[in-house]
Design a protein around this motif. Structure first.
Motif, PDB file in Angstrom:
ATOM      1  N   LEU A   1      81.354  68.193  82.537  1.00 19.99           N
ATOM      2  CA  LEU A   1      81.114  68.635  83.915  1.00 19.99           C
ATOM      3  C   LEU A   1      80.325  67.586  84.686  1.00 19.99           C
ATOM      4  O   LEU A   1      80.691  67.226  85.808  1.00 19.99           O
ATOM      5  N   ILE A   2      79.260  67.074  84.090  1.00 19.52           N
ATOM      6  CA  ILE A   2      78.419  66.084  84.761  1.00 19.52           C
ATOM      7  C   ILE A   2      79.205  64.815  85.053  1.00 19.52           C
ATOM      8  O   ILE A   2      79.060  64.222  86.127  1.00 19.52           O
TER       9      ILE A   2
ATOM     10  N   LEU B   1      72.567  76.565  95.128  1.00 21.08           N
ATOM     11  CA  LEU B   1      73.379  75.358  95.235  1.00 21.08           C
ATOM     12  C   LEU B   1      74.855  75.716  95.420  1.00 21.08           C
ATOM     13  O   LEU B   1      75.536  75.144  96.265  1.00 21.08           O
ATOM     14  N   ALA B   2      75.323  76.677  94.655  1.00 22.23           N
ATOM     15  CA  ALA B   2      76.720  77.108  94.766  1.00 22.23           C
ATOM     16  C   ALA B   2      76.995  77.710  96.145  1.00 22.23           C
ATOM     17  O   ALA B   2      77.987  77.360  96.798  1.00 22.23           O
ATOM     18  N   ASP B   3      76.122  78.593  96.598  1.00 17.55           N
ATOM     19  CA  ASP B   3      76.316  79.257  97.892  1.00 17.55           C
ATOM     20  C   ASP B   3      76.172  78.286  99.067  1.00 17.55           C
ATOM     21  O   ASP B   3      76.974  78.298  99.996  1.00 17.55           O
ATOM     22  N   GLU B   4      75.158  77.463  99.013  1.00 16.87           N
ATOM     23  CA  GLU B   4      74.846  76.565 100.129  1.00 16.87           C
ATOM     24  C   GLU B   4      75.851  75.419 100.265  1.00 16.87           C
ATOM     25  O   GLU B   4      76.155  74.981 101.360  1.00 16.87           O
TER      26      GLU B   4
ATOM     27  N   THR C   1      81.423  75.574  92.608  1.00 16.72           N
ATOM     28  CA  THR C   1      81.617  76.648  91.641  1.00 16.72           C
ATOM     29  C   THR C   1      80.310  76.812  90.879  1.00 16.72           C
ATOM     30  O   THR C   1      79.485  75.881  90.805  1.00 16.72           O
ATOM     31  N   HIS C   2      80.119  77.984  90.305  1.00 16.69           N
ATOM     32  CA  HIS C   2      78.870  78.229  89.582  1.00 16.69           C
ATOM     33  C   HIS C   2      78.738  77.295  88.378  1.00 16.69           C
ATOM     34  O   HIS C   2      77.635  76.861  88.055  1.00 16.69           O
ATOM     35  N   GLY C   3      79.844  76.957  87.737  1.00 17.17           N
ATOM     36  CA  GLY C   3      79.797  76.064  86.579  1.00 17.17           C
ATOM     37  C   GLY C   3      79.235  74.696  86.930  1.00 17.17           C
ATOM     38  O   GLY C   3      78.367  74.170  86.240  1.00 17.17           O
TER      39      GLY C   3
ATOM     40  N   ALA D   1      77.469  73.964  89.691  1.00 14.42           N
ATOM     41  CA  ALA D   1      76.102  74.144  90.183  1.00 14.42           C
ATOM     42  C   ALA D   1      75.120  74.275  89.024  1.00 14.42           C
ATOM     43  O   ALA D   1      74.067  73.635  89.013  1.00 14.42           O
ATOM     44  N   ALA D   2      75.470  75.071  88.019  1.00 13.43           N
ATOM     45  CA  ALA D   2      74.593  75.249  86.858  1.00 13.43           C
ATOM     46  C   ALA D   2      74.445  73.944  86.083  1.00 13.43           C
ATOM     47  O   ALA D   2      73.350  73.610  85.615  1.00 13.43           O
ATOM     48  N   ALA D   3      75.524  73.186  85.955  1.00 15.26           N
ATOM     49  CA  ALA D   3      75.468  71.908  85.242  1.00 15.26           C
ATOM     50  C   ALA D   3      74.559  70.929  85.977  1.00 15.26           C
ATOM     51  O   ALA D   3      73.762  70.216  85.354  1.00 15.26           O
ATOM     52  N   ILE D   4      74.648  70.880  87.297  1.00 17.28           N
ATOM     53  CA  ILE D   4      73.805  69.984  88.091  1.00 17.28           C
ATOM     54  C   ILE D   4      72.343  70.387  87.965  1.00 17.28           C
ATOM     55  O   ILE D   4      71.469  69.536  87.750  1.00 17.28           O
ATOM     56  N   VAL D   5      72.058  71.672  88.056  1.00 20.02           N
ATOM     57  CA  VAL D   5      70.676  72.150  87.926  1.00 20.02           C
ATOM     58  C   VAL D   5      70.132  71.839  86.533  1.00 20.02           C
ATOM     59  O   VAL D   5      68.997  71.383  86.386  1.00 20.02           O
TER      60      VAL D   5
END
Length: 75
Positions: A13-14, A48-51, A55-57, A59-63
């Motif tokens: 993902l990254i 991050l996903a909403d703004e 996708t949540h995947g 956004a979660a990987a970036i966080v």
């Protein structure tokens, strides 16, 4: 912070973030740093996903990657 996917999936993902999102990781890290001060990683991923329409995947990987880099600065 818990990961909802394997380390292999995280790496994949990254690696695809710049191509999929059009922004490099440092840009995303800056967006997180300048965004709301959420305490929980899942809140940051949801923001991050909403703004930014991720996708949540992703956004979660970036966080998760942001947290990993942030922690390594203090070691």
């Amino acid at each position: 912070m818990s990961l909802n996917h394997s380390l292999e999936t995280q790496s994949k993902l990254i690696a695809r973030v710049p191509d999929i999102t059009g922004r490099a990781l440092p840009e995303w890290f800056k967006a997180i740093d300048n965004g709301p001060s959420f305490l929980r990683c899942d809140e940051r991923a949801n923001w991050l996903a909403d703004e930014h329409g991720l996708t949540h995947g992703y956004a979660a990987a970036i966080v998760h990657e942001h947290e990993r880099h942030r922690r390594s600065r203090y070691l």
